[in-house]
Design a protein around this motif. Structure first.
Motif, short mmCIF file in Angstrom:
data_model
loop_
_atom_site.label_atom_id
_atom_site.label_comp_id
_atom_site.label_asym_id
_atom_site.label_seq_id
_atom_site.Cartn_x
_atom_site.Cartn_y
_atom_site.Cartn_z
N ASN A 1 10.43 10.50 -4.89
CA ASN A 1 10.97 9.59 -3.39
C ASN A 1 10.54 8.14 -3.36
N TYR A 2 10.80 7.58 -3.77
CA TYR A 2 10.24 5.95 -3.13
C TYR A 2 10.54 5.25 -2.56
N GLN A 3 10.46 4.65 -1.56
CA GLN A 3 11.43 4.11 -0.44
C GLN A 3 10.80 2.54 0.09
N GLY A 4 11.05 1.43 -0.33
CA GLY A 4 10.23 0.51 0.12
C GLY A 4 10.84 -0.91 -1.00
N PRO A 5 10.13 -2.11 -0.70
CA PRO A 5 10.37 -2.88 -2.11
C PRO A 5 9.92 -2.55 -3.03
N SER A 6 10.22 -2.64 -4.24
CA SER A 6 10.50 -2.52 -5.51
C SER A 6 8.49 -3.00 -6.19
N GLU A 7 8.65 -4.56 -6.41
CA GLU A 7 7.66 -4.92 -5.91
C GLU A 7 7.19 -6.01 -5.32
N PRO A 8 6.03 -6.88 -5.36
CA PRO A 8 5.67 -7.95 -4.57
C PRO A 8 5.96 -8.59 -4.83
N ASP A 9 6.25 -9.32 -2.87
CA ASP A 9 7.55 -10.80 -3.09
C ASP A 9 7.23 -11.57 -3.24
N THR A 10 5.63 -12.24 -3.64
CA THR A 10 5.24 -13.19 -2.97
C THR A 10 3.94 -12.80 -4.32
N PRO A 11 3.53 -13.93 -5.26
CA PRO A 11 2.86 -13.65 -5.85
C PRO A 11 1.19 -13.65 -4.95
N GLU A 12 0.20 -13.21 -5.72
CA GLU A 12 -0.93 -13.22 -5.85
C GLU A 12 -1.47 -14.17 -5.08
N PRO A 13 -1.53 -13.79 -3.85
CA PRO A 13 -2.94 -15.25 -3.37
C PRO A 13 -4.13 -15.50 -3.03
N GLU A 14 -4.72 -16.99 -3.85
CA GLU A 14 -5.91 -17.48 -3.99
C GLU A 14 -7.04 -16.85 -3.52
N GLY A 15 -7.64 -16.87 -4.15
CA GLY A 15 -8.86 -16.42 -3.57
C GLY A 15 -9.17 -14.89 -3.05
N SER A 16 -7.74 -14.04 -3.38
CA SER A 16 -8.54 -12.92 -2.91
C SER A 16 -9.91 -11.97 -3.39
N PRO A 17 -9.61 -11.42 -2.90
CA PRO A 17 -11.36 -10.97 -3.35
C PRO A 17 -10.14 -9.89 -4.38
N SER A 18 -12.00 -9.82 -5.31
CA SER A 18 -11.38 -8.47 -6.16
C SER A 18 -11.27 -7.28 -6.38
N THR A 19 -12.07 -6.46 -5.00
CA THR A 19 -12.22 -5.59 -4.80
C THR A 19 -11.11 -5.13 -3.23
N ALA A 20 -10.94 -3.90 -2.78
CA ALA A 20 -9.76 -4.22 -1.23
C ALA A 20 -11.20 -3.01 -1.27
N GLU A 21 -11.51 -2.46 0.48
CA GLU A 21 -11.32 -1.71 0.87
C GLU A 21 -10.36 -0.90 1.31
N VAL A 22 -10.03 1.05 1.33
CA VAL A 22 -8.63 1.19 1.37
C VAL A 22 -9.38 2.11 1.65
N THR A 23 -8.83 2.27 3.08
CA THR A 23 -9.34 3.64 4.55
C THR A 23 -7.76 4.18 4.15
N VAL A 24 -8.22 5.84 4.26
CA VAL A 24 -7.24 7.38 4.14
C VAL A 24 -7.04 7.81 5.55
N THR A 25 -6.06 8.50 6.20
CA THR A 25 -5.86 8.84 7.07
C THR A 25 -4.55 10.05 6.81
N ARG A 26 -4.75 11.40 7.36
CA ARG A 26 -4.20 12.19 7.09
C ARG A 26 -3.58 13.39 8.18
N THR A 27 -2.56 13.57 8.17
CA THR A 27 -1.56 14.29 9.03
C THR A 27 -1.34 15.92 8.27
N ASP A 28 -1.89 17.37 8.54
CA ASP A 28 -0.73 18.58 7.98
C ASP A 28 -0.43 19.11 8.30
N GLU A 29 1.21 19.11 8.63
CA GLU A 29 2.37 19.93 9.25
C GLU A 29 2.15 21.75 8.08
N TRP A 30 1.99 22.50 9.00
CA TRP A 30 2.67 23.51 8.19
C TRP A 30 4.42 24.56 8.72
#
Length: 632
Positions: free
Chosen positions: A344-373
């Motif tokens: 189940n995906y909720q949110g805009p399906s596609e990017p709203d704008t073209p990719e900005p010029e000069g955007s970095p070739s790599t992006a740092e991704v930070t991951v946080t997690r919360t577990d509920e049992w």
């Protein structure tokens, strides 16, 4: 009192929802869907009520109810807007926490035979202003676009403005639903049912002896920095964000199970592109995701996206697969209900704008997690709830850890950004190259095996067969891709009785499959396999499809069940050796059968009796006399 504007039969999608509502009221596991909105300051109860009144006038779906006709078939009623009573309550904001703990108080619980709109709203007030609005939906669109649409309209109306929208109603759309005549010739136009190809379970059970408690994990993972990578893939290959993530999660599950295909149940709204209204149901589209590792990452992704679009187009053109044929298919496979990945995906399906010029070739991704049992949820479940929240991507893995252990879910969450990055930076690499991302012990370990596309545990089959009354001993083996049960019998029990017992257990055991052949053990006296069928010699095999015995009603519950089928379906002679679907029973009429038996003083039937391979005789055995004082 509101009068009826018009009425008509339920659409095929509405029939499914009506059945879900009915069985939930009878105790089946199926929750109402709710949404809570925090509202901006300055909205009075009067303004909120007025806005909801306009929405009810604008959207007929908000004043549509289900009823039951004299022919035992459900129908929909559209009420006039004038005089319509809003299903609305008002409470103090301080009661919100208690309301949430109770799961929402439902003044309109769906599923009964009474006609009523199947939604409700509660306003939580502080200092004469509405701070929170809580909606409980029973049959309204569940996907994110429809809910955001409803919220935007509500807020605009509260602010004294209106947002004109195109509006349709299921009765208007009924003509657009192309129902397939129920003939083999017409079904030839359909591609093969995904349930004929998919394993019953995406992955085999990893815990056999012990069931952990709690056993249900909601692992909420938030990814900051993943959206730019995701959108780069979308722009490069002209696919949606949902398809990129479905492809990534499907591949991870495939590598864990070792099976190169995954059936995904994708929550795609059943709205046409030109329809901005609040629709009556959500469309759960079944997609077979084939992951050919000889293809490039880009080819694999675009193939999955194209397959999803083909499946969606096919169901719009031909209509949904009817439930009764699904039941017959699962009976032929000797399995319970197929369980795919609910996505189940909720949110805009596609990017709203073209990719900005000069955007970095790599992006740092930070991951946080919360577990509920949690305890007490539906077993053998796998769901991925995905949201785009500002600049972050959030994925909630909602699983039964008997099927997907917690450590596997955590690893999948950690590996997902790497797979998306590989797709963004090396789209021409083979899909097999992504295996380098996986730790050596990522693949599952299990004693179960794949037999004809279904995960099966031979010990489970043997235990179930041996549990049938009259079975002295049972041994189960696999021979030439078939499950063979070697059985020693005692008393009047025959092989059909054993097979009937196994069929009645399919919905309870995740790694069970009905044997393809039964063999009388040496030393067992020759006996018939069922009433009206020839004797079977010791050492000989019997296949359930060879012949079906003829079983007439002999007990009071059996006679009452046959009478209820005649009343609801108009049947003549009924063979109790058949399943409800094989005997000609329609899924949409199952509630009428239950209610007819209740009027006769009998209860005990539930959804699995109609939705799995129980024979009519097994159904009759479940019937019990209602205790004095129980209400009808």
């Amino acid at each position: 009192m509101s009068s009826v504007a018009r009425s008509g039969p339920l659409t095929e999608q509405q029939e499914r929802w009506w059945l879900r509502l009915y069985w939930r009221e009878k105790g089946d596991i199926d929750n109402a869907w709710s949404k809570q909105w925090d509202l901006p300051a300055g909205i009075s109860v009067e303004a909120a009520t007025a806005a909801l009144t306009v929405l009810v006038e604008r959207h007929e779906v908000l004043r549509t109810g289900f009823g039951l006709g004299p022919d035992n078939l459900p129908y929909q009623l559209v009420f006039e807007a004038e005089g319509f009573r809003l299903p609305l309550t008002v409470a103090e904001l301080g009661t919100l926490a208690e309301y949430g703990e109770e799961g929402g108080i439902h003044p309109l619980v769906g599923g009964s035979m009474y006609t009523r709109p199947l939604w409700s709203v509660r306003l939580f007030v502080e200092d004469d202003e509405v701070r929170v609005l809580s909606l409980v939906f029973e049959h309204i669109v569940l996907d994110g676009s429809g809910v955001r649409n409803l919220r935007e309209q509500f807020l605009a109306l509260c602010a004294g403005t209106e947002r004109p929208l195109r509006i349709t109603h299921p009765l208007d759309r009924a003509a657009k639903e192309r129902r397939i005549p129920r003939t083999p010739e017409s079904r030839a136009a359909y591609s093969r049912d995904p349930r004929a190809l998919a394993p019953r379970l995406l992955v085999p059970a990893t815990v056999k002896e012990e069931t952990p408690d709690p056993r249900f994990l909601m692992s909420a993972v938030r990814y900051e920095g993943l959206l730019p990578l995701l959108d780069r893939v979308c722009r490069a290959h002209r696919v949606s964000r949902a398809m990129v993530l479905m492809h990534a999660i499907g591949w991870l599950i495939s590598r864990y199970s070792g099976v190169p295909r995954v059936m995904v149940v994708n929550a795609i709204g059943l709205r046409l592109p030109s329809d901005d209204s609040i629709d009556l149901v959500a469309k759960a589209l079944e997609i077979m995701v084939d992951l050919d590792e000889d293809r490039t990452l880009a080819e694999s992704l675009t193939g999955v996206s194209a397959g999803a679009l083909r499946a969606y187009t096919e169901e719009l053109r031909l209509g949904v697969r009817d439930q009764d044929s699904r039941l017959r298919l699962e009976k032929e496979r000797g399995i319970g209900s197929v369980r795919g990945l609910y996505f189940n995906y909720q949110g805009p399906s596609e990017p709203d704008t073209p990719e900005p010029e000069g955007s970095p070739s790599t992006a740092e991704v930070t991951v946080t997690r919360t577990d509920e049992w949690r305890s007490g949820e539906e077993p053998w479940s796998y769901a991925a709830w995905i949201y785009v929240d500002g600049t972050a991507v959030a994925v909630d893995f909602d699983v039964d850890v008997v099927m997907l252990p917690a450590e596997t879910v955590h690893r999948m969450a950690e590996l997902l950004p790497g797979f998306v990055r590989l797709l963004a930076e090396q789209p021409d690499a083979p899909l097999a190259a992504a295996r380098a991302l996986l730790p050596p012990d990522f693949a599952r370990t299990t004693e179960a095996r794949l037999v004809r596309g279904t995960w099966v545990h031979l010990d489970t089959v043997a235990e179930v067969v041996a549990g049938c009354s009259g079975v002295l001993a049972a041994e189960v083996s696999e021979e030439d891709g078939e499950i063979v049960a070697r059985v020693s019998l005692d008393g009047p029990c025959c092989l059909f009785d054993v097979h009937e017992y196994v069929l009645s257990r399919l919905h309870l055991e995740g790694d069970l499959i009905a044997p393809h052949r039964y063999r009388l053990a040496e030393g067992t006296a020759s006996r018939a396999t069922g009433p009206g069928l020839p004797d079977l010699a010791a050492g000989a095999d019997w296949r359930p499809g060879d012949a079906t015995p003829v079983l007439g009603p002999t007990t009071e519950p059996e006679r009452e069940l046959v009478a209820a089928l005649r009343e609801t379906h108009g049947f003549g002679t009924v063979n109790l050796a058949l399943t409800y679907a094989e005997a000609g029973g329609r899924a949409v009429l199952a509630p009428a059968v239950v209610e007819t038996l209740r009027r006769r003083g009998l209860e005990g039937l539930c959804l699995p009796h109609f939705a799995t391979a129980h024979t009519l005789r097994a159904m009759a055995r479940a019937l019990v006399r209602r205790k004095p004082g129980h209400a009808l």
